[in-house]
Design a protein around this motif. Sequence first.
Motif, PDB file in Angstrom:
ATOM      1  N   VAL A  92       0.794  -1.327   0.065  1.00 41.39           N
ATOM      2  CA  VAL A  92      -0.148   0.043   0.018  1.00 41.39           C
ATOM      3  C   VAL A  92       0.905   1.199   0.084  1.00 41.39           C
ATOM      4  CG1 VAL A  92      -1.707   1.454   1.200  1.00 41.39           C
ATOM      5  CG2 VAL A  92      -1.943  -1.295   1.338  1.00 41.39           C
ATOM      6  N   ALA A  93       0.569   2.170  -1.017  1.00 40.21           N
ATOM      7  CA  ALA A  93       1.412   3.326  -1.074  1.00 40.21           C
ATOM      8  C   ALA A  93       0.634   4.391  -0.457  1.00 40.21           C
ATOM      9  CB  ALA A  93       1.847   3.747  -2.388  1.00 40.21           C
ATOM     10  N   THR A  94       0.709   4.799   0.896  1.00 37.67           N
ATOM     11  CA  THR A  94      -0.061   5.748   1.389  1.00 37.67           C
ATOM     12  C   THR A  94      -0.202   7.261   0.831  1.00 37.67           C
ATOM     13  OG1 THR A  94       0.375   4.514   3.404  1.00 37.67           O
ATOM     14  CG2 THR A  94      -0.355   6.663   3.897  1.00 37.67           C
ATOM     15  N   GLY A  95      -1.286   7.523   0.540  1.00 40.83           N
ATOM     16  CA  GLY A  95      -1.407   8.717   0.122  1.00 40.83           C
ATOM     17  C   GLY A  95      -1.239   8.852  -1.265  1.00 40.83           C
ATOM     18  N   PHE A  96      -1.140   8.046  -2.090  1.00 45.01           N
ATOM     19  CA  PHE A  96      -0.779   8.231  -3.602  1.00 45.01           C
ATOM     20  C   PHE A  96      -1.840   7.662  -4.332  1.00 45.01           C
ATOM     21  CE2 PHE A  96       0.614   5.793  -7.343  1.00 45.01           C
ATOM     22  CZ  PHE A  96       1.315   6.953  -7.958  1.00 45.01           C
TER      23      PHE A  96
ATOM     24  N   ARG B 242       9.884   6.024  -0.551  1.00 49.71           N
ATOM     25  CA  ARG B 242      11.058   6.873   0.202  1.00 49.71           C
ATOM     26  C   ARG B 242      10.584   7.070   1.623  1.00 49.71           C
ATOM     27  NH1 ARG B 242      15.021   4.769  -2.502  1.00 49.71           N
ATOM     28  NH2 ARG B 242      15.214   5.334  -4.609  1.00 49.71           N
ATOM     29  N   THR B 243      11.458   7.020   2.599  1.00 51.78           N
ATOM     30  CA  THR B 243      10.941   7.327   3.849  1.00 51.78           C
ATOM     31  C   THR B 243      10.706   8.931   4.263  1.00 51.78           C
ATOM     32  OG1 THR B 243      13.458   7.153   4.551  1.00 51.78           O
ATOM     33  CG2 THR B 243      12.072   5.294   5.173  1.00 51.78           C
ATOM     34  N   ASP B 244      11.508   9.476   3.397  1.00 51.28           N
ATOM     35  CA  ASP B 244      11.440  10.986   3.749  1.00 51.28           C
ATOM     36  C   ASP B 244      10.210  11.719   2.925  1.00 51.28           C
ATOM     37  OD1 ASP B 244      12.182  10.663   1.035  1.00 51.28           O
ATOM     38  OD2 ASP B 244      13.973  12.053   1.129  1.00 51.28           O
ATOM     39  N   GLY B 245       9.472  10.758   2.205  1.00 50.87           N
ATOM     40  CA  GLY B 245       8.324  11.270   1.606  1.00 50.87           C
ATOM     41  C   GLY B 245       8.470  11.722   0.204  1.00 50.87           C
ATOM     42  N   LYS B 246       9.857  11.609  -0.199  1.00 47.61           N
ATOM     43  CA  LYS B 246      10.169  11.754  -1.729  1.00 47.61           C
ATOM     44  C   LYS B 246      10.189  10.666  -2.364  1.00 47.61           C
ATOM     45  CE  LYS B 246      12.761  16.050  -0.107  1.00 47.61           C
ATOM     46  NZ  LYS B 246      14.149  16.763  -0.258  1.00 47.61           N
ATOM     47  N   ASP B 247       8.863  10.100  -2.702  1.00 46.53           N
ATOM     48  CA  ASP B 247       8.834   8.940  -3.438  1.00 46.53           C
ATOM     49  C   ASP B 247       9.289   9.174  -4.834  1.00 46.53           C
ATOM     50  OD1 ASP B 247       7.757   7.793  -0.962  1.00 46.53           O
ATOM     51  OD2 ASP B 247       5.597   8.125  -1.722  1.00 46.53           O
TER      52      ASP B 247
ATOM     53  N   LEU C 277      11.224   7.961 -17.896  1.00 49.12           N
ATOM     54  CA  LEU C 277      12.016   8.950 -17.095  1.00 49.12           C
ATOM     55  C   LEU C 277      11.505   8.684 -15.656  1.00 49.12           C
ATOM     56  CD1 LEU C 277      11.678  12.247 -19.001  1.00 49.12           C
ATOM     57  CD2 LEU C 277      13.639  11.197 -18.614  1.00 49.12           C
ATOM     58  N   LEU C 278      12.452   9.058 -14.655  1.00 46.52           N
ATOM     59  CA  LEU C 278      12.207   9.026 -13.219  1.00 46.52           C
ATOM     60  C   LEU C 278      11.512  10.118 -12.966  1.00 46.52           C
ATOM     61  CD1 LEU C 278      12.856   7.124 -10.598  1.00 46.52           C
ATOM     62  CD2 LEU C 278      14.471   9.056 -10.188  1.00 46.52           C
ATOM     63  N   ALA C 279      10.401   9.989 -12.121  1.00 48.84           N
ATOM     64  CA  ALA C 279       9.693  11.288 -11.634  1.00 48.84           C
ATOM     65  C   ALA C 279       9.816  11.080 -10.003  1.00 48.84           C
ATOM     66  CB  ALA C 279       8.349  11.260 -11.765  1.00 48.84           C
ATOM     67  N   LYS C 280       9.876  12.225  -9.358  1.00 48.20           N
ATOM     68  CA  LYS C 280      10.039  12.300  -7.823  1.00 48.20           C
ATOM     69  C   LYS C 280       9.135  13.261  -7.341  1.00 48.20           C
ATOM     70  CE  LYS C 280      13.946  12.585  -4.539  1.00 48.20           C
ATOM     71  NZ  LYS C 280      14.012  11.115  -4.387  1.00 48.20           N
ATOM     72  N   LYS C 281       8.585  12.996  -6.074  1.00 45.64           N
ATOM     73  CA  LYS C 281       7.775  13.734  -5.437  1.00 45.64           C
ATOM     74  C   LYS C 281       8.318  14.438  -4.521  1.00 45.64           C
ATOM     75  CE  LYS C 281       3.649  13.554  -2.256  1.00 45.64           C
ATOM     76  NZ  LYS C 281       2.683  12.516  -1.786  1.00 45.64           N
ATOM     77  N   PHE C 282       8.168  15.988  -4.592  1.00 44.25           N
ATOM     78  CA  PHE C 282       8.952  16.863  -3.344  1.00 44.25           C
ATOM     79  C   PHE C 282       7.587  17.550  -2.525  1.00 44.25           C
ATOM     80  CE2 PHE C 282      11.731  16.495  -6.798  1.00 44.25           C
ATOM     81  CZ  PHE C 282      13.144  16.229  -6.036  1.00 44.25           C
ATOM     82  N   PRO C 283       7.361  17.054  -1.472  1.00 45.30           N
ATOM     83  CA  PRO C 283       5.936  17.460  -0.837  1.00 45.30           C
ATOM     84  C   PRO C 283       5.870  19.015  -0.778  1.00 45.30           C
ATOM     85  CG  PRO C 283       6.914  15.503   0.214  1.00 45.30           C
ATOM     86  CD  PRO C 283       8.010  15.888  -0.758  1.00 45.30           C
ATOM     87  N   GLY C 284       4.748  19.536  -1.125  1.00 47.64           N
ATOM     88  CA  GLY C 284       4.756  21.078  -0.839  1.00 47.64           C
ATOM     89  C   GLY C 284       5.181  21.861  -1.976  1.00 47.64           C
TER      90      GLY C 284
END
Length: 734
Positions: free
Chosen positions: A264-268, A365-370, A390-397
């Motif tokens: 489960v990918a929480t919040g995704f 990723r544990t830092d939220g930057k999935d 391509l690799l995409a990355k999440k940067f919260p906020g």
Amino acid sequence: MNLKLKRLSTALAGASLITLAGCGGGGGGAGGPAAPVASTLGGTVATGAAIANAAVAITDSNGTAACSNAPIQATATGTYSCTLNAGAAAPLVIVATDPAGVADPLVSLVSETPAAGTTTTANVTPLTNAVAAMLAPNRNPLALVPAGAASDAERAIRKADLIAAAGNLASQVKALIAQLQNVLTQAGITDTANFNPFTTPFVARSAGVVGGAGDKLLDIVNIELTAAADGSPALAMSNRFDAAAPILLAAAGTVSPPTVASVVATGFTIAELDFAAKEFEKCFAVPKASRVLGTTLAPAVPFSKVTSVAPECQNFVSSTAKTGAGTDFKNQGYTAEEYFYGLLTNADMDGAKFNLPEMMRFISRTDGKDEAVLNIKFRDKNGNVANRILLAKKFPGSDASSGRNAGTDWWLYGNQRVVEGYIRAYSARRLQMAPNAGISGVFANQATSRYETGVEIFMNRFGPGSANLRYFRVKGPGLPTAGLVFAQPPVFCGSDSTTWFSILNKTGTIPVGAAQTINSGNLFRLQRVKLDGSAYAMPNQGIAAPTGGQINVTNAHPADYGKVAPTGGFIDFSTLPAWTSYTFELFYNADVTPAVTFTAPILTPVQVAAAGLSQQWQDFSSDSLQYLDPSLARAAAQPKFDISWTRNAYADPVSSLGIYTGTSSGGVFTAVNQGVTGVGFGVTAVSPLAPTGSGCGVATQFPALTSDGLSSRAFQMRYQRLDGSYKDSFNSYN
């Protein structure tokens, strides 16, 4: 009246009663009984997102069109409807193809003809395709389509296979669902006991449409062709959110098969990744003259770059200004300004259409930057298909803080490597037109027709981080134990245009002293089989390699893996699924230890060679093949070649064509080639193809083809592959 006549009379009377009953009360009118109400077949065509406007062909077991409303085209949301002909003979087979050439063909089955007046759901997805493949010869679901047979005899075989598959369909579906139990819950399917990928209706994700639970399941589950323990083609299944190794699909009737784990990918939600298609379409809706506001061209800088773009093109890649310090996009060593230069400055990209991205892999990723690996497919204004993985990355906020207002914190980030280097799965079909190849005569030493498989390992000699790079070494599953070492190719006729490094050795040894060069190429072949799937030993497989030595650097040998020749299956292809990781070690100048080390995955599995039997191929026309027959007029010296091929709608389209010819005289071989010519989408002929050079001079014609073994011709097709693999086919004489 005898008994037989009495029975006939009674039967006719019964028939009359049925007819009379049908004529009363406003039924069929004066012309006879009411026509039976037709049954309807329909469903959704999707891969995780809908295949918009898919061409849906439904045929019965005789290969006859089963729908009265054919040809059928799916809607923009992937739904289709078929009104069945009354005489359609079950089982039915459905093939959905993408007219844009972005998605591979998909197959589905209907084991029984729906009753008159009923509506039956028959979805077409990678899951239905996988079930059909499990029930088909060579794991090829298209082998169940009688309409695709080349002869009456083959049609009869396909019909028999289709009927057998239909008989085992329910059992095979049951086995699949058992393996999917955990991920059904992950996808949000609540009625797991009654779920069926063929018959459970679902809504596919498309532009402006949110997909349902069945669609989410397709986003989660990955199906790939791999190898069974005995080395035969097999299907495997994995969770795109999980790094665990794939599990083999269980055969029909399997009790307690292994299951795919739930993650489960929480919040995704998958819709968060749609930003890539939305932002790209917004950018390329702006004409080239307005979207590119400034450039710096090579050789003023190492690589051409876009220095200024329209506001519509500023919101798809990460950067320090938008996502925080140290987050600048980099892919294969190129900055965003360099990597996207070719697309942004191409006028053919004006108005380009982008499919919703396919998520190939999710990394939590544990830092939220999935992170997520996206396959972004698109079509230019001419209909030509291409993609970028391509690799995409999440940067919260970051969405709000950057002022982008895209509704997601995801950005394209790139793989952050310092060089342009990769490894990818390779497969090929090689058809040898010369007689008695590998058997007797002047062609006895030539390899015969075959399927082969392996890997292509590429490092751009002129790309980022390549200056003073003398050697590099690659280690990983399927490769020789000590690794493959690559070196610079030699300069030929004063030209230094070859972009790749070539395989130098299989011993892992990094030479000391003067730089070595070699022109062996960058393909490492692991296995081959004959066209009927029978075993075909690798070159020199039965010869023992000298101690510390090697045999044939471009082909696997038992000694490369510490085994004594002759050895049969010395490579375990089950260890080569998608996302298998390989280590690259880079040696600059006089380095004897690697100065740079990085890892790279293969994005698709390395398949057994016998999988070639289950792939689809394009075939050259009979006219073109006349160039490869020394007994015909076209074997004479030619100023040009006119090449065409028969379009196989189920096969990957041709992306480029290469011509390679040569003659041998006095022990000196002279090549006269055309090189590689790009082919547009839907094109099936290229004319004229003139020679580009001869040895170190200029050629005016291709040399004659002879039957004495002193000349050769080969035509190569490279295929448009959108999954990160490499595939080609050769027709050659000598």
